[in-house]
Design an enzyme around this catalytic site. Sequence first.
Site, PDB file in Angstrom:
ATOM      1  N   ASN A  11       0.858  -1.177   0.000  1.00  0.00           N
ATOM      2  CA  ASN A  11       0.000   0.000   0.000  1.00  0.00           C
ATOM      3  C   ASN A  11       0.899   1.234   0.000  1.00  0.00           C
ATOM      4  O   ASN A  11       1.493   1.565   1.015  1.00  0.00           O
ATOM      5  CB  ASN A  11      -0.884  -0.051   1.265  1.00  0.00           C
ATOM      6  N   TRP A  12       0.996   1.876  -1.135  1.00  0.00           N
ATOM      7  CA  TRP A  12       1.897   3.037  -1.255  1.00  0.00           C
ATOM      8  C   TRP A  12       1.331   4.279  -0.576  1.00  0.00           C
ATOM      9  O   TRP A  12       2.017   5.268  -0.441  1.00  0.00           O
ATOM     10  CB  TRP A  12       2.165   3.345  -2.727  1.00  0.00           C
ATOM     11  N   LYS A  13       0.053   4.266  -0.254  1.00  0.00           N
ATOM     12  CA  LYS A  13      -0.616   5.442   0.314  1.00  0.00           C
ATOM     13  C   LYS A  13      -0.417   6.643  -0.626  1.00  0.00           C
ATOM     14  O   LYS A  13      -0.287   6.440  -1.838  1.00  0.00           O
ATOM     15  CB  LYS A  13      -0.115   5.708   1.730  1.00  0.00           C
ATOM     16  N   HIS A  97      -9.338   1.060   5.062  1.00  0.00           N
ATOM     17  CA  HIS A  97      -8.062   1.248   5.750  1.00  0.00           C
ATOM     18  C   HIS A  97      -8.297   2.219   6.919  1.00  0.00           C
ATOM     19  O   HIS A  97      -9.110   3.144   6.812  1.00  0.00           O
ATOM     20  CB  HIS A  97      -7.021   1.815   4.777  1.00  0.00           C
ATOM     21  N   GLU A  99      -6.725   4.645   7.929  1.00  0.00           N
ATOM     22  CA  GLU A  99      -6.526   6.061   7.603  1.00  0.00           C
ATOM     23  C   GLU A  99      -7.775   6.643   6.934  1.00  0.00           C
ATOM     24  O   GLU A  99      -8.082   7.820   7.096  1.00  0.00           O
ATOM     25  CB  GLU A  99      -5.274   6.224   6.717  1.00  0.00           C
ATOM     26  N   GLU A 167      -5.175  -5.023  10.695  1.00  0.00           N
ATOM     27  CA  GLU A 167      -4.148  -3.997  10.892  1.00  0.00           C
ATOM     28  C   GLU A 167      -4.427  -3.243  12.192  1.00  0.00           C
ATOM     29  O   GLU A 167      -5.266  -2.324  12.211  1.00  0.00           O
ATOM     30  CB  GLU A 167      -4.159  -3.000   9.728  1.00  0.00           C
ATOM     31  N   GLY A 173       2.761   2.153  10.696  1.00  0.00           N
ATOM     32  CA  GLY A 173       3.752   3.222  10.542  1.00  0.00           C
ATOM     33  C   GLY A 173       4.483   3.588  11.822  1.00  0.00           C
ATOM     34  O   GLY A 173       5.145   4.621  11.886  1.00  0.00           O
ATOM     35  N   SER A 212       3.635  -2.222  10.278  1.00  0.00           N
ATOM     36  CA  SER A 212       5.087  -2.288  10.516  1.00  0.00           C
ATOM     37  C   SER A 212       5.724  -3.617  10.103  1.00  0.00           C
ATOM     38  O   SER A 212       6.662  -4.089  10.748  1.00  0.00           O
ATOM     39  CB  SER A 212       5.406  -1.966  11.973  1.00  0.00           C
ATOM     40  N   GLY A 233       2.889  -1.178   4.230  1.00  0.00           N
ATOM     41  CA  GLY A 233       2.884   0.238   3.871  1.00  0.00           C
ATOM     42  C   GLY A 233       4.283   0.702   3.494  1.00  0.00           C
ATOM     43  O   GLY A 233       4.778   0.433   2.394  1.00  0.00           O
ATOM     44  N   GLY A 234       4.951   1.337   4.432  1.00  0.00           N
ATOM     45  CA  GLY A 234       6.262   1.956   4.187  1.00  0.00           C
ATOM     46  C   GLY A 234       7.256   1.065   3.461  1.00  0.00           C
ATOM     47  O   GLY A 234       7.940   1.512   2.526  1.00  0.00           O
TER      48      GLY A 234
HETATM   49  P1  PGA Z   1       3.072   0.198   7.534  1.00  0.00           P
HETATM   50  O1  PGA Z   1       1.580   0.439   7.004  1.00  0.00           O
HETATM   51  O2  PGA Z   1       3.574  -1.086   6.938  1.00  0.00           O
HETATM   52  O3  PGA Z   1       3.838   1.409   7.058  1.00  0.00           O
HETATM   53  O4  PGA Z   1       2.984   0.112   9.025  1.00  0.00           O
HETATM   54  C1  PGA Z   1       0.685  -0.641   6.831  1.00  0.00           C
HETATM   55  C2  PGA Z   1      -0.607  -0.150   6.247  1.00  0.00           C
HETATM   56  O5  PGA Z   1      -1.050   0.950   6.586  1.00  0.00           O
HETATM   57  O6  PGA Z   1      -1.239  -0.850   5.419  1.00  0.00           O
END
Ligand code: PGA
Length: 250
Positions: A11-13, A97, A99, A167, A173, A212, A233-234
């Site tokens: 997930n590049w966001k 998600h 967010e 999640e 993050g 993470s 994510g990251g």
């Molecule tokens: P992260 O994000 O791997 O940067 O913790 C995961 C996500 O939000 O899907």
Amino acid sequence: MTTIRPMVAGNWKMNGTTAALREPRLLAGILRGVKLKCDVLICPPATLIRRAKSVMRGSKVKVGGQDCHAAISGAHTGDISADMLKDAGATAVIVGHSERRTNHKETSAQVAAKAQAAHKSGITAIICIGETLDERKAGKTLAVLSEQIKASIPSGCTAANTVVAYEPVWAIGTGLTPTVAEIAEAHAHIRAELSTAMPGEGPSTRILYGGSVKPSNAAELMSVANVNGALVGGASLKAVDFIGIIKAYL
Ligand code: PGA
């Protein structure tokens, strides 16, 4: 026992412009000729979906979206429909998600409607659920997961068109992850709840862990019972890091 083909999804966001396309190109190059034991998906911003697909032409890596509207089209300025994602080359879309749930106040009912829209358009819905730190501290994790599953998973979901991603909000993050025992407990609970939410399909539905995940912890996290892959994510932004996670399944 059902064998489940795992999925590692990135997930590049809201990250990435044209220059970032070198990463999927690199990813496809590294994976060329590699026999993958998992599905690999990257979800770049919608603006890059078509081009990401194009730079990975011939690769097994699939491309997905990060959100969709519940309607197929209409007066919804700035929104994007599942049909549009599919048209751009997406085979899946992340919905719910944390967010989106936090920043856009999305409710589980809206998440379910988005998942249904994805199914109508013929793409997979990756439905995210997870507790906040306060909820975990209050001992409410499993109750929160039950409630989110009940309200976010629409009827008609199958193991082929639906993926559930656990999640924990506090692990996203932050570099923090639940213990292996906590992940095992949450995933076993989700698996049990899916037998009601997705009759007949629950045992073979993929349940991803997200929050993470990085190359150094992927092998351990992916070996937990009922963890059928990762939502990253990251660490999905750089091909070398993402490969480090995919390696858990090589
Ligand atoms: P992260 O994000 O791997 O940067 O913790 C995961 C996500 O939000 O899907």
